[in-house]
Design a protein around this motif. Structure first.
Motif, PDB file in Angstrom:
ATOM      1  N   LEU A  93      27.189   6.177  -0.555  1.00  0.00           N
ATOM      2  CA  LEU A  93      25.799   6.588  -0.815  1.00  0.00           C
ATOM      3  C   LEU A  93      24.939   5.339  -0.683  1.00  0.00           C
ATOM      4  O   LEU A  93      25.221   4.318  -1.319  1.00  0.00           O
ATOM      5  CB  LEU A  93      25.666   7.180  -2.211  1.00  0.00           C
ATOM      6  N   THR A  94      23.921   5.398   0.176  1.00  0.00           N
ATOM      7  CA  THR A  94      23.031   4.248   0.332  1.00  0.00           C
ATOM      8  C   THR A  94      21.644   4.615  -0.180  1.00  0.00           C
ATOM      9  O   THR A  94      21.184   5.755  -0.033  1.00  0.00           O
ATOM     10  CB  THR A  94      22.940   3.804   1.796  1.00  0.00           C
ATOM     11  N   LEU A  95      20.998   3.632  -0.756  1.00  0.00           N
ATOM     12  CA  LEU A  95      19.675   3.824  -1.345  1.00  0.00           C
ATOM     13  C   LEU A  95      18.830   2.609  -0.986  1.00  0.00           C
ATOM     14  O   LEU A  95      19.250   1.468  -1.185  1.00  0.00           O
ATOM     15  CB  LEU A  95      19.812   3.956  -2.867  1.00  0.00           C
ATOM     16  N   SER A  96      17.654   2.858  -0.408  1.00  0.00           N
ATOM     17  CA  SER A  96      16.770   1.744  -0.050  1.00  0.00           C
ATOM     18  C   SER A  96      15.377   2.003  -0.601  1.00  0.00           C
ATOM     19  O   SER A  96      14.905   3.152  -0.636  1.00  0.00           O
ATOM     20  CB  SER A  96      16.719   1.556   1.465  1.00  0.00           C
ATOM     21  N   ILE A  97      14.737   0.939  -1.068  1.00  0.00           N
ATOM     22  CA  ILE A  97      13.356   0.982  -1.546  1.00  0.00           C
ATOM     23  C   ILE A  97      12.587  -0.018  -0.689  1.00  0.00           C
ATOM     24  O   ILE A  97      12.785  -1.235  -0.802  1.00  0.00           O
ATOM     25  CB  ILE A  97      13.254   0.606  -3.035  1.00  0.00           C
ATOM     26  N   ALA A  98      11.748   0.478   0.205  1.00  0.00           N
ATOM     27  CA  ALA A  98      11.056  -0.365   1.179  1.00  0.00           C
ATOM     28  C   ALA A  98       9.547  -0.292   0.964  1.00  0.00           C
ATOM     29  O   ALA A  98       8.992   0.807   0.787  1.00  0.00           O
ATOM     30  CB  ALA A  98      11.403   0.065   2.599  1.00  0.00           C
ATOM     31  N   ASP A  99       8.906  -1.467   0.963  1.00  0.00           N
ATOM     32  CA  ASP A  99       7.445  -1.512   0.838  1.00  0.00           C
ATOM     33  C   ASP A  99       6.858  -2.250   2.028  1.00  0.00           C
ATOM     34  O   ASP A  99       7.579  -2.867   2.819  1.00  0.00           O
ATOM     35  CB  ASP A  99       7.042  -2.209  -0.477  1.00  0.00           C
ATOM     36  N   ASP A 100       5.554  -2.159   2.189  1.00  0.00           N
ATOM     37  CA  ASP A 100       4.850  -2.829   3.297  1.00  0.00           C
ATOM     38  C   ASP A 100       4.005  -3.977   2.793  1.00  0.00           C
ATOM     39  O   ASP A 100       2.938  -4.263   3.334  1.00  0.00           O
ATOM     40  CB  ASP A 100       3.987  -1.826   4.067  1.00  0.00           C
ATOM     41  N   GLY A 101       4.495  -4.639   1.745  1.00  0.00           N
ATOM     42  CA  GLY A 101       3.735  -5.725   1.130  1.00  0.00           C
ATOM     43  C   GLY A 101       3.914  -7.053   1.838  1.00  0.00           C
ATOM     44  O   GLY A 101       4.310  -7.128   3.009  1.00  0.00           O
ATOM     45  N   SER A 155       0.824  -1.207   0.000  1.00  0.00           N
ATOM     46  CA  SER A 155       0.000   0.000   0.000  1.00  0.00           C
ATOM     47  C   SER A 155       0.860   1.259   0.000  1.00  0.00           C
ATOM     48  O   SER A 155       0.353   2.349  -0.263  1.00  0.00           O
ATOM     49  CB  SER A 155      -0.925   0.012   1.224  1.00  0.00           C
ATOM     50  N   SER A 156       2.150   1.130   0.318  1.00  0.00           N
ATOM     51  CA  SER A 156       3.045   2.288   0.317  1.00  0.00           C
ATOM     52  C   SER A 156       4.469   1.829   0.030  1.00  0.00           C
ATOM     53  O   SER A 156       4.855   0.704   0.343  1.00  0.00           O
ATOM     54  CB  SER A 156       2.986   3.037   1.655  1.00  0.00           C
ATOM     55  N   VAL A 157       5.240   2.740  -0.541  1.00  0.00           N
ATOM     56  CA  VAL A 157       6.643   2.494  -0.858  1.00  0.00           C
ATOM     57  C   VAL A 157       7.436   3.731  -0.443  1.00  0.00           C
ATOM     58  O   VAL A 157       7.009   4.869  -0.710  1.00  0.00           O
ATOM     59  CB  VAL A 157       6.865   2.206  -2.357  1.00  0.00           C
ATOM     60  N   HIS A 171       6.000  -6.833   8.166  1.00  0.00           N
ATOM     61  CA  HIS A 171       5.973  -7.473   6.849  1.00  0.00           C
ATOM     62  C   HIS A 171       6.491  -6.468   5.828  1.00  0.00           C
ATOM     63  O   HIS A 171       6.525  -5.254   6.068  1.00  0.00           O
ATOM     64  CB  HIS A 171       4.557  -7.960   6.492  1.00  0.00           C
ATOM     65  N   GLY A 172       6.877  -6.974   4.704  1.00  0.00           N
ATOM     66  CA  GLY A 172       7.397  -6.112   3.647  1.00  0.00           C
ATOM     67  C   GLY A 172       8.825  -6.488   3.265  1.00  0.00           C
ATOM     68  O   GLY A 172       9.433  -7.389   3.858  1.00  0.00           O
ATOM     69  N   THR A 173       9.342  -5.786   2.285  1.00  0.00           N
ATOM     70  CA  THR A 173      10.680  -6.054   1.753  1.00  0.00           C
ATOM     71  C   THR A 173      11.415  -4.740   1.567  1.00  0.00           C
ATOM     72  O   THR A 173      10.821  -3.712   1.210  1.00  0.00           O
ATOM     73  CB  THR A 173      10.591  -6.795   0.402  1.00  0.00           C
ATOM     74  N   GLU A 174      12.725  -4.766   1.817  1.00  0.00           N
ATOM     75  CA  GLU A 174      13.580  -3.611   1.583  1.00  0.00           C
ATOM     76  C   GLU A 174      14.719  -4.018   0.650  1.00  0.00           C
ATOM     77  O   GLU A 174      15.421  -4.999   0.902  1.00  0.00           O
ATOM     78  CB  GLU A 174      14.159  -3.073   2.887  1.00  0.00           C
ATOM     79  N   VAL A 175      14.860  -3.267  -0.428  1.00  0.00           N
ATOM     80  CA  VAL A 175      16.007  -3.440  -1.325  1.00  0.00           C
ATOM     81  C   VAL A 175      17.030  -2.381  -0.932  1.00  0.00           C
ATOM     82  O   VAL A 175      16.754  -1.178  -1.033  1.00  0.00           O
ATOM     83  CB  VAL A 175      15.596  -3.282  -2.798  1.00  0.00           C
ATOM     84  N   PHE A 176      18.184  -2.825  -0.476  1.00  0.00           N
ATOM     85  CA  PHE A 176      19.199  -1.913   0.059  1.00  0.00           C
ATOM     86  C   PHE A 176      20.464  -2.022  -0.777  1.00  0.00           C
ATOM     87  O   PHE A 176      21.007  -3.110  -0.962  1.00  0.00           O
ATOM     88  CB  PHE A 176      19.506  -2.269   1.517  1.00  0.00           C
ATOM     89  N   THR A 177      20.934  -0.887  -1.279  1.00  0.00           N
ATOM     90  CA  THR A 177      22.176  -0.861  -2.049  1.00  0.00           C
ATOM     91  C   THR A 177      23.075   0.244  -1.525  1.00  0.00           C
ATOM     92  O   THR A 177      22.597   1.284  -1.060  1.00  0.00           O
ATOM     93  CB  THR A 177      21.902  -0.660  -3.550  1.00  0.00           C
ATOM     94  N   ALA A 178      24.384  -0.007  -1.584  1.00  0.00           N
ATOM     95  CA  ALA A 178      25.394   0.975  -1.122  1.00  0.00           C
ATOM     96  C   ALA A 178      26.480   1.070  -2.185  1.00  0.00           C
ATOM     97  O   ALA A 178      26.948   0.053  -2.697  1.00  0.00           O
ATOM     98  CB  ALA A 178      25.997   0.547   0.217  1.00  0.00           C
ATOM     99  N   VAL A 179      26.870   2.317  -2.484  1.00  0.00           N
ATOM    100  CA  VAL A 179      27.879   2.582  -3.507  1.00  0.00           C
ATOM    101  C   VAL A 179      28.948   3.484  -2.888  1.00  0.00           C
ATOM    102  O   VAL A 179      28.617   4.434  -2.181  1.00  0.00           O
ATOM    103  CB  VAL A 179      27.258   3.268  -4.744  1.00  0.00           C
ATOM    104  N   PRO A 180      30.264   3.206  -3.106  1.00  0.00           N
ATOM    105  CA  PRO A 180      31.309   4.062  -2.534  1.00  0.00           C
ATOM    106  C   PRO A 180      31.215   5.496  -2.994  1.00  0.00           C
ATOM    107  O   PRO A 180      30.956   5.774  -4.168  1.00  0.00           O
ATOM    108  CB  PRO A 180      32.604   3.407  -3.051  1.00  0.00           C
TER     109      PRO A 180
END
Length: 386
Positions: free
Chosen positions: A324-332, A311-313, A373-382
Motif C-alpha cells: 500500500l503506497t500513500l503520498s502527500i504532495a504539495d505545490d509549495g 496552494s493545493s495538496v 516545485h513542491g514536495t512529496e512525502v511518499f510511504t509504502a507499507v507491505p
C-alpha cells in the motif's frame, strides 16, 4: 698424413674427408634440398587406459575421462628425427603449440564436450605439411554436468532464495504486527487505568461538588458559578470516557480515505485546496495501521500548511498486490536539499517521527522533490501487514 676425421677443401670447392674406408668428397655446388612434404599421421589416442585407433568418425569417450594422450608422426626417408611438429586441440588450446621434435601430446583435466585435435609437421629442411592430420573425439558429461541438471540446480537455488525472501517478509510482518499488538495492549492498559482511577475519581469529585451545590440557596452567585463549572466538568468527563472507549476498541478494518478526509478538513484551511485520490482495488485496512498512516498524513499536512506556502495538496492512495503506497504532495516552495536528504530539521522532530512510524509498520518513507516545485512525502507499507 691425414687423420681419419680430417676434412679439407680443394680449389674446386669440393670437401674431402679421410675415413678408415678411404677418401670421400662432397661437391658443395651440387647440394640438393628436401622439398618432399612429409606425410603426417595420428597413430593412436589413449584415454585413461584404453587405446583408440585413429578414425574418421568422432570417437566417443566415456563419462569421467579427463586425461587424453595422442601420439603422432611424420614420415621422412631423409631424416625422420629432424621433423618438427605443431598441434592444437580445439576446445582446449587457444593457439598452436610448438612441440619441436616431440611426437606426443598430453592433456589432463579435460571437461565434457567436443574436441578436435590437429597436427602439422615439417621435414628436415623446414618444408611444412599445412594440411596435417586430425582426429575428433567427445567426452560424455556426467549427470551433474548436463544442462538440465544445471537448470534444475538454478531452479532449486531460486526456489530457496524465494522461500527465504517470503520467510523474511513474513518475519518482518510478524514483528511489525507484534509491535502493533503490543501497542494495542498498552493502550488497553492505559484505558483501564484511566477508567479505574482518573475517571472514577473525577466522577466522585463531581458528586461531592454536586452535594455541596445543593447546600447553597438557589439564586446564589456561587451556586450558579458552580453549576456552570459542573456542567463543563460533565462535558469533560464524557469526552474522557469517549477517549477511553476509543482506546479500548478492538476495531475492525477501516477504509482509509474516509478516515483521512475529516483529518484533512480539520488541518487544512479553506484557502488551501486538498483532494484524496484512490487507485487500485480499494479495500479496508487494519485499524492500527490506519491510525499510524493518519498520523503521518496529519504531520505532512501540517508541514504543508505551516512551511510550504502551497496552494493545493493531493493525498494519493494506491492499493497494490504487494504493498500500500500513500503520498502527500504539495505545490509549495519545497524542502531545502539538505533537509530532504537528512530527513529532518535541526531541532524539529516531526519528519523524524513520520519516518519512525513508517519503519514501525515495516515500510519506508521518502521525501521527494516535485517539478517544477513542491514536495512529496511518499510511504509504502507491505500488504501482508496492511
Amino acid at each position: 698424413m691425414f687423420g681419419t676425421n680430417d676434412l679439407a677443401a680443394d680449389g674446386g670447392g669440393r670437401l674431402w674427408l679421410a675415413s678408415n674406408q678411404g677418401l670421400a668428397w662432397i661437391d658443395t655446388e651440387r647440394l640438393t634440398r628436401n622439398d618432399v612434404v612429409p606425410p603426417v599421421m595420428i597413430r593412436s589416442l589413449i584415454a585413461g587406459k584404453t587405446l583408440h585407433a585413429p578414425s574418421d568418425s568422432v570417437i566417443e569417450l566415456p563419462v569421467g575421462t579427463d586425461r587424453v594422450e595422442i601420439e603422432f608422426a611424420a614420415l621422412s626417408l631423409t631424416d625422420a628425427g629432424a621433423n618438427r611438429y605443431r598441434y592444437v586441440l580445439r576446445g582446449a588450446d587457444g593457439n598452436w603449440v610448438d612441440a619441436g621434435h616431440q611426437r606426443q601430446a598430453l592433456y589432463t583435466n579435460l571437461g565434457p564436450g567436443n574436441y578436435e585435435f590437429r597436427v602439422i609437421a615439417s621435414n628436415n629442411d623446414g618444408v611444412w605439411n599445412r594440411q596435417g592430420a586430425k582426429i575428433a573425439f567427445t567426452i560424455a558429461p556426467a549427470f551433474y554436468q548436463t544442462g538440465w541438471f544445471l537448470a534444475l540446480a538454478c531452479l532449486a537455488i531460486g526456489a530457496v532464495v524465494w522461500a527465504f525472501y517470503r520467510w523474511r517478509l513474513r518475519t518482518v510482518a510478524a514483528q511489525a504486527s507484534s509491535r502493533l499488538e503490543a501497542r494495542l495492549s498498552e493502550r488497553e492498559r492505559i484505558a483501564r487505568e484511566l477508567h479505574d482511577t482518573l475517571l472514577q475519581g473525577f466522577q466522585g469529585l463531581m458528586l461531592r461538588f454536586q452535594s455541596i451545590v445543593e447546600l447553597l440557596p438557589k439564586g446564589d452567585k456561587a451556586r450558579s458559578a458552580l453549576e456552570d463549572t459542573l456542567e463543563r466538568a460533565d462535558d469533560v468527563l464524557l469526552e474522557g470516557r469517549d477517549r477511553v472507549r476509543s482506546l479500548r476498541e478492538d476495531r475492525e478494518p477501516v477504509p482509509l480515505a474516509p478516515l483521512l478526509a475529516p483529518l484533512a478538513a480539520r488541518i487544512v484551511p479553506s484557502a488551501l485546496r486538498w483532494t484524496i485520490v484512490e487507485e487500485g482495488s480499494v479495500r479496508p485496512i487494519r485499524a492500527s495501521v490506519a491510525d499510524e498512516l493518519a498520523r503521518i498524513v496529519g504531520e505532512a499536512l501540517a508541514n504543508a500548511v505551516r512551511h510550504a506556502e502551497a496552494s493545493s495538496v493531493e493525498i494519493r492512495i494506491r492499493y497494490a498486490a504487494d504493498k500500500l503506497t500513500l503520498s502527500i504532495a504539495d505545490d509549495g516552495i519545497g524542502l531545502p536539499d539538505a533537509i530532504r536528504e537528512a530527513g529532518r530539521r535541526e531541532g524539529h522532530y516531526g519528519l523524524v517521527g513520520m519516518r519512525e512510524r513508517a519503519v514501525r509498520l515495516g515500510g519506508t518513507l521518502e521525501f521527494r522533490a516535485r517539478q517544477p516545485h513542491g514536495t512529496e512525502v511518499f510511504t509504502a507499507v507491505p500488504s501482508r501487514l496492511v
